[in-house]
Write an enzyme that holds these catalytic residues in place. Structure first.
Site, PDB file in Angstrom:
ATOM      1  N   ASP A   1       3.134  -7.106  20.831  1.00 31.09           N
ATOM      2  CA  ASP A   1       4.620  -7.523  20.439  1.00 31.09           C
ATOM      3  C   ASP A   1       5.182  -6.390  20.161  1.00 31.09           C
ATOM      4  OD1 ASP A   1       3.640 -10.306  20.514  1.00 31.09           O
ATOM      5  OD2 ASP A   1       2.539  -9.699  18.753  1.00 31.09           O
TER       6      ASP A   1
ATOM      7  N   HIS B   1       0.983 -13.516  16.011  1.00 33.75           N
ATOM      8  CA  HIS B   1       1.061 -13.268  17.418  1.00 33.75           C
ATOM      9  C   HIS B   1       1.239 -14.626  18.144  1.00 33.75           C
ATOM     10  CE1 HIS B   1       0.565 -11.828  21.398  1.00 33.75           C
ATOM     11  NE2 HIS B   1      -0.457 -12.441  21.451  1.00 33.75           N
TER      12      HIS B   1
END
Ligand SMILES: NC(=O)c1ccc[n+]([C@@H]2O[C@H](COP(=O)([O-])OP(=O)(O)OC[C@H]3O[C@@H](n4cnc5c(N)ncnc54)[C@H](O)[C@@H]3O)[C@@H](O)[C@H]2O)c1
Ligand SMILES: O=C(O)C[C@H](O)C(=O)O
Length: 342
Positions: free
Chosen positions: A191, A218
């Site tokens: 990310d 996530h």
């Protein structure tokens, strides 16, 4: 000899070469591993799910990492072939393959770092959480092996849904009496990698000069980029903020990649070596919010997570995002915990 038997003979010899080591060879292997570690002072790393889409490039890049002295590649399929391929690379790490659950304990014994990738993969239209039913059981079994064979290893959990598989791993380790929250890290680095890339595109900068904190966890709205804290200090229009937030949260629908997993594993190894100032994002047991797990920047050291960074000042947009993220994440954590405690 007939040509066909020459070919068969060659295939048999190749197959024998690809066989994972037997018990007496394992004794040699342990001695070899000790020599390898002594020689380079490197670490022993196991990749679980090494034959998959992420596993193969990860294995190749770990074989190139000078901090790795022994590399164990474990999968339920194709591990011998992948191992043969990787083992011919002219770098110093000793590579061994392990196929199927009967070889899991050999794959794990003595490891310093274990990277869990084993999984079924999501198909278009599925969320990461749709993988829960299968992956929860896979991660549970692998963590039981870790608790038994290498309870002091640093564990990188990559198998999705990470928001639940990390709590599952924690519960397995608690049950086994080996839980050390400093050593269990869910990998959210992808990310950050995506955020740095997409923000750099908008700002017209080199991504290597950009640092975007991404906190939460996530999956979808639990991936919370803190654009107000971007370095170098930058401002964004509301349209850019919406575009960037959406793209960072949904990057996994575009492409899945191994680079971030490799970058994170390398950071863990440099921490283990005792390098100073290794700070990366990870999803860990945390007190930065009221939830038991949360992703933020952490400082990595010889025993895993040495320090968890707070979130820093959030603007109104980010505070609203944080509330959404916490609501979804609480459910994912509970789902993981209940899977083991049921
Ligand atoms: N956290 C992250 O940033 C991140 C990034 C990329 C991928 N992922 C996740 O990582 C996982 C792996 O992704 P991939 O693209 O390599 O998937 P993949 O399907 O290509 O590979 C998974 C591998 O796991 C193996 N496997 C299945 N069950 C196993 C078991 N019980 N023991 C050992 N191995 C087993 C399969 O044989 C396969 O080789 C997925 O869950 C994916 O969603 C997470
Ligand atoms: O999104 C996925 O299914 C894999 C991974 O978590 C990703 O972010 O790419």
């Amino acid at each position: 000899m007939q040509p066909s038997s020459i070919v068969n003979d060659r295939i048999a010899r190749i197959a024998a070469h690809l066989q994972p080591p037997n018990d007496s060879q394992m004794g040699d292997l342990r001695r070899e591993n000790c020599r390898a570690k002594g020689a380079s002072g490197g670490f022993k790393v196991a990749v679980l799910g090494a034959a998959g889409g992420i596993g193969q490039p990860l294995a190749m890049l770990m074989k190139m990492n000078p901090l790795v002295s022994v590399l164990h590649l474990y999968d339920v399929v194709n591990a011998p072939g992948v191992t043969a391929d990787i083992s011919h690379m002219d770098t110093s790490a000793v590579v061994r393959g392990f196929l199927g659950q009967q070889q899991l304990e050999d794959a794990l014994t003595g490891m310093d770092l274990v990277i869990i990738l084993a999984s079924v993969l999501r198909k278009p239209g599925m969320t990461r959480d749709d993988l829960f039913n299968i992956n929860a059981g896979i991660v549970k079994t692998l963590c039981e092996g870790i608790a038994k064979c290498c309870p002091k290893a640093i564990v990188n959990v990559i198998s999705n849904p990470v928001n639940s598989t990390v709590p599952i791993a924690a519960e397995v380790f608690k049950k086994a009496g080996t839980y050390d929250p400093k050593r269990l890290l869910g990998v959210t680095m992808l990310d950050v990698v995506r955020a740095n890339t997409f923000v750099a595109e908008v700002l017209g900068l080199d991504p290597r000069e950009v640092d975007v904190p991404v906190v939460g966890a996530h999956a979808g709205v639990t991936i919370l980029p803190l654009l107000s804290q971007v370095k170098p200090s930058s401002s964004f229009t509301p349209k850019e903020i919406d575009y960037l937030t959406d793209r960072i949260q949904n990057g996994g629908k575009e492409v899945v990649e191994a680079y971030a997993a490799v970058k994170f594993a390398d950071a863990c190894l440099r921490g283990l070596r005792g390098d100073a100032g290794i700070v990366q994002s990870a999803y860990v047991a945390s007190e930065v919010t009221e939830l038991p797990f949360f992703a933020s920047k952490v400082r990595l050291g010889r025993t895993g997570v040495d320090e968890i960074h707070p979130l820093g000042p959030l603007n109104e947009y980010e505070r609203a995002g944080l509330e959404k993220a916490k609501k979804e994440l609480a459910g994912s954590i509970q789902k993981g915990v209940s899977f083991i405690r049921k």
